[in-house]
Motif scaffolding. Structure first.
Motif, PDB file in Angstrom:
ATOM      1  N   GLN A   1      66.327 -11.901  38.605  1.00 21.22           N
ATOM      2  CA  GLN A   1      67.284 -11.589  39.668  1.00 21.22           C
ATOM      3  C   GLN A   1      67.498 -10.082  39.651  1.00 21.22           C
ATOM      4  O   GLN A   1      68.219  -9.543  38.827  1.00 21.22           O
ATOM      5  CB  GLN A   1      68.615 -12.309  39.434  1.00 21.22           C
ATOM      6  N   ARG A   2      66.849  -9.362  40.564  1.00 21.69           N
ATOM      7  CA  ARG A   2      66.810  -7.905  40.469  1.00 21.69           C
ATOM      8  C   ARG A   2      68.126  -7.248  40.873  1.00 21.69           C
ATOM      9  O   ARG A   2      68.507  -6.229  40.317  1.00 21.69           O
ATOM     10  CB  ARG A   2      65.680  -7.356  41.345  1.00 21.69           C
ATOM     11  N   LEU A   3      68.839  -7.815  41.846  1.00 26.88           N
ATOM     12  CA  LEU A   3      70.065  -7.188  42.323  1.00 26.88           C
ATOM     13  C   LEU A   3      71.287  -7.750  41.606  1.00 26.88           C
ATOM     14  O   LEU A   3      71.399  -8.963  41.413  1.00 26.88           O
ATOM     15  CB  LEU A   3      70.219  -7.398  43.826  1.00 26.88           C
ATOM     16  N   MET A   4      72.206  -6.876  41.223  1.00 32.30           N
ATOM     17  CA  MET A   4      73.452  -7.320  40.630  1.00 32.30           C
ATOM     18  C   MET A   4      74.287  -8.053  41.673  1.00 32.30           C
ATOM     19  O   MET A   4      74.305  -7.676  42.849  1.00 32.30           O
ATOM     20  CB  MET A   4      74.256  -6.119  40.109  1.00 32.30           C
ATOM     21  N   SER A   5      74.997  -9.077  41.228  1.00 32.64           N
ATOM     22  CA  SER A   5      75.887  -9.812  42.120  1.00 32.64           C
ATOM     23  C   SER A   5      77.339  -9.391  41.944  1.00 32.64           C
ATOM     24  O   SER A   5      78.149  -9.530  42.855  1.00 32.64           O
ATOM     25  CB  SER A   5      75.762 -11.318  41.887  1.00 32.64           C
ATOM     26  N   ASN A   6      77.669  -8.855  40.746  1.00 34.82           N
ATOM     27  CA  ASN A   6      79.042  -8.433  40.494  1.00 34.82           C
ATOM     28  C   ASN A   6      79.086  -7.608  39.212  1.00 34.82           C
ATOM     29  O   ASN A   6      78.106  -7.535  38.464  1.00 34.82           O
ATOM     30  CB  ASN A   6      79.975  -9.634  40.373  1.00 34.82           C
ATOM     31  N   ILE A   7      80.247  -7.013  38.953  1.00 37.94           N
ATOM     32  CA  ILE A   7      80.473  -6.233  37.734  1.00 37.94           C
ATOM     33  C   ILE A   7      81.821  -6.658  37.166  1.00 37.94           C
ATOM     34  O   ILE A   7      82.805  -6.772  37.903  1.00 37.94           O
ATOM     35  CB  ILE A   7      80.477  -4.717  38.034  1.00 37.94           C
ATOM     36  N   SER A   8      81.876  -6.904  35.857  1.00 36.23           N
ATOM     37  CA  SER A   8      83.104  -7.387  35.239  1.00 36.23           C
ATOM     38  C   SER A   8      84.163  -6.291  35.163  1.00 36.23           C
ATOM     39  O   SER A   8      83.888  -5.112  35.422  1.00 36.23           O
ATOM     40  CB  SER A   8      82.807  -7.894  33.826  1.00 36.23           C
ATOM     41  N   SER A   9      85.379  -6.688  34.791  1.00 35.18           N
ATOM     42  CA  SER A   9      86.398  -5.710  34.428  1.00 35.18           C
ATOM     43  C   SER A   9      85.963  -5.031  33.138  1.00 35.18           C
ATOM     44  O   SER A   9      85.082  -5.535  32.422  1.00 35.18           O
ATOM     45  CB  SER A   9      87.748  -6.408  34.242  1.00 35.18           C
ATOM     46  N   PRO A  10      86.547  -3.891  32.778  1.00 31.07           N
ATOM     47  CA  PRO A  10      86.134  -3.205  31.550  1.00 31.07           C
ATOM     48  C   PRO A  10      86.277  -4.105  30.318  1.00 31.07           C
ATOM     49  O   PRO A  10      87.326  -4.711  30.103  1.00 31.07           O
ATOM     50  CB  PRO A  10      87.081  -2.013  31.478  1.00 31.07           C
ATOM     51  N   VAL A  11      85.182  -4.211  29.540  1.00 32.84           N
ATOM     52  CA  VAL A  11      85.226  -4.977  28.289  1.00 32.84           C
ATOM     53  C   VAL A  11      85.497  -4.053  27.103  1.00 32.84           C
ATOM     54  O   VAL A  11      85.777  -4.517  25.999  1.00 32.84           O
ATOM     55  CB  VAL A  11      83.909  -5.756  28.078  1.00 32.84           C
ATOM     56  N   THR A  12      85.391  -2.756  27.335  1.00 32.45           N
ATOM     57  CA  THR A  12      85.741  -1.743  26.332  1.00 32.45           C
ATOM     58  C   THR A  12      86.502  -0.628  27.032  1.00 32.45           C
ATOM     59  O   THR A  12      86.068  -0.142  28.085  1.00 32.45           O
ATOM     60  CB  THR A  12      84.492  -1.154  25.647  1.00 32.45           C
ATOM     61  N   THR A  13      87.636  -0.243  26.467  1.00 32.84           N
ATOM     62  CA  THR A  13      88.399   0.890  26.980  1.00 32.84           C
ATOM     63  C   THR A  13      88.898   1.692  25.796  1.00 32.84           C
ATOM     64  O   THR A  13      89.617   1.174  24.949  1.00 32.84           O
ATOM     65  CB  THR A  13      89.596   0.430  27.824  1.00 32.84           C
ATOM     66  N   LYS A  14      88.497   2.960  25.721  1.00 32.23           N
ATOM     67  CA  LYS A  14      88.816   3.771  24.550  1.00 32.23           C
ATOM     68  C   LYS A  14      88.860   5.235  24.949  1.00 32.23           C
ATOM     69  O   LYS A  14      88.047   5.696  25.757  1.00 32.23           O
ATOM     70  CB  LYS A  14      87.760   3.547  23.459  1.00 32.23           C
ATOM     71  N   LEU A  15      89.805   5.977  24.410  1.00 35.98           N
ATOM     72  CA  LEU A  15      89.836   7.425  24.618  1.00 35.98           C
ATOM     73  C   LEU A  15      88.791   8.063  23.719  1.00 35.98           C
ATOM     74  O   LEU A  15      88.572   7.629  22.587  1.00 35.98           O
ATOM     75  CB  LEU A  15      91.218   7.983  24.280  1.00 35.98           C
ATOM     76  N   ASN A  16      88.115   9.081  24.223  1.00 30.34           N
ATOM     77  CA  ASN A  16      87.064   9.702  23.415  1.00 30.34           C
ATOM     78  C   ASN A  16      87.655  10.271  22.130  1.00 30.34           C
ATOM     79  O   ASN A  16      88.828  10.666  22.091  1.00 30.34           O
ATOM     80  CB  ASN A  16      86.345  10.785  24.234  1.00 30.34           C
TER      81      ASN A  16
ATOM     82  N   GLN B   1      80.328  -5.436  31.991  1.00 30.71           N
ATOM     83  CA  GLN B   1      79.196  -6.366  31.960  1.00 30.71           C
ATOM     84  C   GLN B   1      78.613  -6.477  33.358  1.00 30.71           C
ATOM     85  O   GLN B   1      79.313  -6.776  34.324  1.00 30.71           O
ATOM     86  CB  GLN B   1      79.647  -7.751  31.478  1.00 30.71           C
ATOM     87  N   ALA B   2      77.298  -6.208  33.469  1.00 29.23           N
ATOM     88  CA  ALA B   2      76.623  -6.384  34.747  1.00 29.23           C
ATOM     89  C   ALA B   2      76.288  -7.853  34.940  1.00 29.23           C
ATOM     90  O   ALA B   2      75.772  -8.511  34.037  1.00 29.23           O
ATOM     91  CB  ALA B   2      75.356  -5.545  34.789  1.00 29.23           C
ATOM     92  N   LEU B   3      76.603  -8.395  36.110  1.00 32.21           N
ATOM     93  CA  LEU B   3      76.407  -9.821  36.404  1.00 32.21           C
ATOM     94  C   LEU B   3      75.333  -9.984  37.467  1.00 32.21           C
ATOM     95  O   LEU B   3      75.291  -9.235  38.438  1.00 32.21           O
ATOM     96  CB  LEU B   3      77.727 -10.445  36.865  1.00 32.21           C
ATOM     97  N   PHE B   4      74.475 -10.988  37.274  1.00 26.53           N
ATOM     98  CA  PHE B   4      73.341 -11.210  38.194  1.00 26.53           C
ATOM     99  C   PHE B   4      73.419 -12.612  38.801  1.00 26.53           C
ATOM    100  O   PHE B   4      74.135 -13.471  38.316  1.00 26.53           O
ATOM    101  CB  PHE B   4      72.017 -11.040  37.463  1.00 26.53           C
TER     102      PHE B   4
END
Length: 450
Positions: free
Chosen positions: A185-200, A447-450
């Motif tokens: 499935q070459r094209l993404m269907s959706n993108i998740s909410s952030p699974v990682t959030t961190k200040l550098n 997370q990229a969703l297909f």
């Protein structure tokens, strides 16, 4: 009767009137003078008076116009300044003759180059597509030949056709037969909410940089971050973590200097860095070149990008410009890619695939997406995606270019959450199929969703 001649000076200089008279016995002279000779020129005076009045009215009107113009002049100057500033980045369109009469000879040369590419592709992979491309090129060659004698033609239409042929040839040569296995499935269907959030881990003031996970399976456990600590543009250090837990805890890291300093040969410019196969890839400091720093051998190789715009000529610029993002590197299931723009492609995005073994460009596609009209771009499964600003807390993936077919799609609407306005970098990792964003000093993963 004695006739006397009297010369009486009239109202006009140099004029005299002849008058007759009689001498009286007492020696006096009696003359009859017609005073109409010196009558006031009323009609002339009225004409002159009217002329003066008309002149005064016209002068007043002119003075009013000057006053009004002086009032409007600052507004006009402001408009001119604004228009000039907006046109300034596009001056090259005129200097390069893009909007002038285009050169048929150069068009013929471009077509000949595409014809040779098709012949090569046909030798490598004789298919129905390559045969169809060959037929189309012959037709276009005939059209261009007729242009030399015709007075009416549209060179831009032909150039767009050549761009399409060029992309189809590249696609025909590039995609291996088994490529659909990892990317059915070459094209993404959706993108998740952030699974990682961190200040550098350096400082919240470092709003530009890149981060992610080693993109090749041989070193898949390594996480890295590369902030731009000098004017949010330059650096020369990449920080490595042996695992995700170490990255989240900011411990057990190793700082590696790819150069003696950011302004030295091999220094890093812009947030387009990626880590792939044990090597750091990035734009060389102040050069139209890519640098490849091998973490094992400590050697640096360089590769020139032909005709690339650098030093803020074609940065990502939707809503607000992200400085020095002219050259952007990305990874996916097919390997390593570089995203940039050239004058010859009118500032539109050019996409090239890199051979990491020889460190050379193998294939190049030309899109019709103006690079300054997007926030960022990345590769997934051989498809180029572009984002644009939606609001402070949301981006939108709105565009895709499929290298397998050469087709463009600008109807996408995939939301991408963020915690701040600016997006310095956005890249995809084919191992965990996640997107990694450097968002004004914050590190986000999706997370990229297909």
């Amino acid at each position: 009767m004695l006739l006397l001649l009297l010369l009486l000076t009239s109202t006009g200089p140099g004029h005299a009137v002849k008058v007759t008279g009689q001498e009286k016995t007492d020696g006096s002279c009696l003359c009859e003078v017609n005073t109409n000779t010196w009558a006031f020129p009323t009609q002339k005076f009225e004409k002159v008076d009217k002329l003066v009045q008309d002149c005064g009215a016209n002068l007043q009107k002119l003075q009013n116009q000057v006053t009004e113009t002086n009032g409007e002049l600052p507004k006009i100057q402001a408009i001119i300044k604004n228009v000039t500033a907006r046109i300034e980045p596009l001056k090259y369109l005129n200097t390069k003759g893009i909007h002038n009469a285009l050169h048929l000879r150069q068009l013929s040369q471009d077509l000949e180059e595409i014809s040779q590419m098709i012949n090569t592709a046909q030798r490598e992979k004789n298919s129905a597509e390559t045969r169809k491309l060959k037929e189309e090129v012959v037709k276009v060659q005939e059209e261009v030949k007729n242009m030399f004698t015709d007075n009416v033609f549209n060179l831009e239409t032909v150039r767009d056709k050549l761009r399409s042929l060029h992309n189809r040839v590249q696609s025909c040569r590039t995609i291996p037969g088994d490529f659909r296995s990892p990317c059915h499935q070459r094209l993404m269907s959706n993108i998740s909410s952030p699974v990682t959030t961190k200040l550098n881990p350096f400082d919240k003031s470092y709003v530009s940089g890149a981060w992610g996970r080693e993109s090749k399976r041989e070193s898949e456990g390594v996480y890295w971050i590369q902030p731009l600590r000098y004017s949010n543009i330059y650096d020369y250090t990449i920080r490595l973590y042996p695992s995700y837990n170490d990255f989240m805890a900011s411990k057990n890291y190793k700082d590696v200097n790819v150069a003696a300093g950011y302004s030295y040969a091999g220094g890093i410019q812009g947030p387009g860095t990626v880590l792939y196969g044990g090597a750091v890839y990035y734009q060389c400091y102040n050069k139209d070149e890519l640098c490849r720093y091998d973490l094992q051998s400590k050697e640096t190789k360089r590769l020139t990008l032909p005709n690339v715009g650098i030093n803020n000529k074609f940065p990502y610029c939707y809503y607000s410009c992200r400085d020095y993002t002219d050259i952007d590197l990305s990874t996916d299931e097919q390997g390593l890619w570089v995203i940039y723009a050239t004058e010859s492609n009118h500032g539109n995005i050019v996409l090239s695939r890199l051979d990491t073994e020889t460190f050379n460009i193998t294939h190049t596609w030309k899109t019709r997406l103006f690079k300054k009209s997007v926030t960022n771009a990345f590769m997934v499964c051989g498809v180029l995606y572009a984002t644009r600003y939606a609001d402070t807390y949301r981006e939108e993936v709105f565009y895709a270019f499929n290298t397998a077919t050469g087709h463009e799609d600008n109807t996408l609407s995939l939301p991408l959450e963020k915690v701040s306005t600016g997006v310095a970098s956005l890249s995809y990792n084919p191992i965990d199929r996640k997107l990694y964003m450097y968002n004004d000093g914050y590190l986000l993963a999706y997370q990229a969703l297909f």
